[in-house]
Design an enzyme around this catalytic site. Structure first.
Site, PDB file in Angstrom:
ATOM      1  N   CYS A  62       3.315   3.160  -5.948  1.00  0.00           N
ATOM      2  CA  CYS A  62       4.538   2.928  -5.195  1.00  0.00           C
ATOM      3  C   CYS A  62       4.817   1.422  -5.073  1.00  0.00           C
ATOM      4  CB  CYS A  62       4.478   3.626  -3.834  1.00  0.00           C
ATOM      5  SG  CYS A  62       6.105   3.796  -3.043  1.00  0.00           S
ATOM      6  N   HIS A  73       3.725   8.855  -5.766  1.00  0.00           N
ATOM      7  CA  HIS A  73       2.420   8.876  -5.083  1.00  0.00           C
ATOM      8  C   HIS A  73       1.518   9.914  -5.735  1.00  0.00           C
ATOM      9  CE1 HIS A  73       3.169   6.252  -1.565  1.00  0.00           C
ATOM     10  NE2 HIS A  73       4.430   6.608  -1.746  1.00  0.00           N
ATOM     11  N   GLU A  76      -1.439  10.523  -4.957  1.00  0.00           N
ATOM     12  CA  GLU A  76      -2.264  11.139  -3.911  1.00  0.00           C
ATOM     13  C   GLU A  76      -1.504  12.180  -3.103  1.00  0.00           C
ATOM     14  OE1 GLU A  76      -0.220   7.838  -1.651  1.00  0.00           O
ATOM     15  OE2 GLU A  76      -0.817   8.263  -3.719  1.00  0.00           O
TER      16      GLU A  76
END
Length: 202
Positions: free
Chosen positions: A83, A182, A184
């Protein structure tokens, strides 16, 4: 054995990335100063927040020169920016008129809010070219961003998505990888991509 370092700075979302690494069965450590990066094989720079604030936080940690030495000069570690961690790889960001790291040529600009909703928030499909990670299949990943990168060298674009128009969603140059989305927070698709990166060797 991999020595995975996750840079932990103000608003950097490092705990979420640490959790994702743990889900993949990987041992990782937080890096909060230059000395913590010693011996790193993989360095991850998560990002939440603004380009200017991120650059300020990294400066306060005193790790920018060490990062450049390990990643850019020696190329002894693989690097993944996430990001805002991708956006600051470029020379300049319109966000806060911020001077960034300049590892990659180009700039970061705001989406046109007269044409699309800003920020982009949610899932978007990303198409990849082949890279050192091999062939990554087209899939959906999770984005939260008001700004996007415009690389000066089109060869640095690794993945593209559409939001009003096509934009650079991921970049790669040598040992440097970065995603606007992202990994994650992107479910199984994100974890698969993250695991490929963590399994790589410089």
């Amino acid at each position: 054995m991999a020595a995975i370092k996750i840079i932990d700075y103000k608003a950097g979302n490092a705990p979420s990335v640490m959790h994702a690494a743990g889900r993949l069965g990987c041992q990782a450590d937080f890096a909060r100063c230059a000395e913590d990066l010693a011996g790193a094989s993989h360095i991850i720079l998560p990002g939440v927040g603004s380009a200017g604030a991120t650059m300020k936080s990294l400066g306060e940690l005193g790790i920018i020169n060490t990062l450049e030495d390990i990643v850019v000069s020696q190329k002894s570690a693989l690097f993944l920016g996430i990001c805002v961690g991708m956006q600051i790889l470029f020379e300049h960001s319109e966000e806060e008129d911020a001077a960034c790291l300049g590892w990659l040529k180009g700039r970061v600009v705001r989406f046109d809010s007269s044409k699309i909703r800003v920020p982009q928030m949610g899932w978007n499909r990303v198409r990849f070219r082949d890279s050192g990670l091999g062939t990554v299949r087209e899939d959906c990943f999770y984005f939260v961003n008001s700004y996007h990168a415009v690389p000066g060298d089109s060869n640095d674009t690794w993945g593209t998505a559409d939001y009003g128009a096509a934009f650079t969603a991921a970049v790669n140059r040598g040992n440097i990888y970065a995603t606007q989305f992202h990994v994650e927070k992107s479910g199984e698709a994100g974890l698969r991509l993250f695991k490929r990166f963590l399994d790589m060797r410089a």
